[in-house]
Design an enzyme around this catalytic site. Structure first.
Site, PDB file in Angstrom:
ATOM      1  N   CYS A 103     -35.186 -22.445  10.668  1.00 54.56           N
ATOM      2  CA  CYS A 103     -33.537 -21.661  10.429  1.00 54.56           C
ATOM      3  C   CYS A 103     -34.478 -20.285  10.352  1.00 54.56           C
ATOM      4  O   CYS A 103     -34.840 -19.688   9.755  1.00 54.56           O
ATOM      5  CB  CYS A 103     -33.702 -22.560   8.425  1.00 54.56           C
ATOM      6  N   CYS A 217     -29.629 -19.495  15.505  1.00 56.33           N
ATOM      7  CA  CYS A 217     -29.575 -20.126  14.623  1.00 56.33           C
ATOM      8  C   CYS A 217     -29.804 -22.179  15.096  1.00 56.33           C
ATOM      9  O   CYS A 217     -29.675 -22.321  16.129  1.00 56.33           O
ATOM     10  CB  CYS A 217     -27.635 -20.600  14.768  1.00 56.33           C
TER      11      CYS A 217
HETATM   12  N1  DGL Z   1     -30.070 -24.014  11.024  1.00 55.34           N
HETATM   13  C1  DGL Z   1     -29.643 -22.053  10.234  1.00 55.34           C
HETATM   14  C2  DGL Z   1     -30.352 -21.679  11.215  1.00 55.34           C
HETATM   15  O1  DGL Z   1     -31.214 -21.232  11.547  1.00 55.34           O
HETATM   16  C3  DGL Z   1     -29.030 -22.681   9.508  1.00 55.34           C
HETATM   17  C4  DGL Z   1     -27.451 -23.380   9.674  1.00 55.34           C
HETATM   18  C5  DGL Z   1     -27.020 -23.612   7.979  1.00 55.34           C
HETATM   19  O2  DGL Z   1     -26.169 -22.112   8.238  1.00 55.34           O
HETATM   20  O3  DGL Z   1     -27.069 -23.889   6.997  1.00 55.34           O
HETATM   21  O4  DGL Z   1     -30.243 -20.639  10.776  1.00 55.34           O
END
Ligand code: DGL
Length: 302
Positions: A103, A217
């Site tokens: 993430c 993301c």
């Molecule tokens: N998948 C997450 C990232 O790589 C974020 C998604 C969220 O906002 O929870 O930033």
């Protein structure tokens, strides 16, 4: 974009924090290396897929903090207060040899705190600004992340360090996170909605000359085909999944890597969620496609 009152970009010190080495233990076909892949939601599945493709024998457990999604709208203090404890709890329960924070929103702020608490190597994922700067021909790069990631001091630091002579246009979207979550629950994203989410990136003269878009993301590679159709012009999309897989392979001790490069034991692996949620059953098909099953979705366990 940069808030002059924000603290100095932490990347210069963060990158020097050692990732740590895997504790020595006997790895074998019956005791293969294990990794926990973590995200706020389904985004980390895109990273898990890259890791699995490179290291099919590495046994993955997936963990999603869906109770607190979207991370991109949470403050840095909230994430620092929550994520390290969460990961340490799962580490104690599942004994992974390493953890991947799949993430960007979390990695760009919590890695030092996680590494201080969790006694196994922790690999983070950060926006692929460096390869984008290397490959852009127009010199104009789009950076598509969550609202949190695009305003991070960490992101400022990456751009200063690797793309100082390029133009980087940032755009934060939580709408795309929601669309990716819905897609994996069987709701194909509306093309007009995807186009509306990314339109600001391509607006203006500079936006019209973007040739590379960094998917900063981990949810966004799950929408790659929709994004390609919605982009105002043909652009290359890049993400950090393959680089993370290479980093995992590097960190594994030789014997563990040998085992990880072979096929692993058959069967679905557990996917853990912090909230029982009515939509989880609809996610099961997509989870199975990534090699996981939401074993912790039963209400009786909550
Ligand atoms: N998948 C997450 C990232 O790589 C974020 C998604 C969220 O906002 O929870 O930033």
């Amino acid at each position: 974009m940069r808030d002059p009152s924000s603290p100095r970009a932490p990347e210069m010190t963060d990158r020097k924090i050692p990732t740590g080495t895997i504790s020595p233990r006997v790895f074998s076909e019956t005791s293969p290396p294990r990794a926990l892949v973590f995200d706020s939601g389904v985004g980390g599945l895109s990273v898990a897929a890259d890791i699995h493709a490179a290291l099919p024998g590495l046994v993955l457990t997936y963990a999603a903090d869906n109770a607190f999604l979207p991370y991109g709208e949470k403050s840095e203090a909230e994430l620092i207060a929550r994520v390290p404890e969460l990961l340490e709890g799962w580490r104690r329960e599942f004994a992974p040899d390493l953890i991947v924070v799949a993430c960007n929103t979390a990695s760009t702020v919590v890695l030092p705190a996680v590494r201080a608490l969790v006694p196994v190597p922790v690999i983070g994922v950060v926006p692929a600004v460096k390869p984008a700067a290397k490959h852009t021909r127009t010199g104009i790069i789009g950076l598509l992340g969550t609202p949190g990631t695009v305003r991070r001091a960490y992101t400022d630091g990456l751009i200063r360090e690797f793309a100082a002579d390029k133009t980087v246009i940032r755009h934060g979207s939580s709408g795309l996170v929601r669309l990716a979550e819905a897609k994996l629950r069987g709701h194909p994203p509306d093309e007009a909605a995807v186009a509306a989410e990314i339109a600001p990136l391509f607006a203006g003269t500079e936006g019209a000359n973007i040739d590379i878009v960094v998917l900063a993301c981990t949810h966004f590679p799950l929408l790659r085909s929709e994004l390609a159709r919605a982009a105002a012009r043909p652009v290359q999309f890049i993400d950090s999944g393959a680089a993370i897989a290479r980093r995992v392979a590097q960190l594994l001790p030789d014997r563990a890597r040998e085992i990880a490069l072979r096929d692993g034991p058959p069967g679905l692996r557990p996917a853990l969620f912090t909230a029982m949620d009515d939509t989880l059953p609809a996610l099961e098909g997509a989870l199975n496609g990534f090699g996981f099953s939401a074993l912790r979705q039963m209400a009786s366990e909550r």
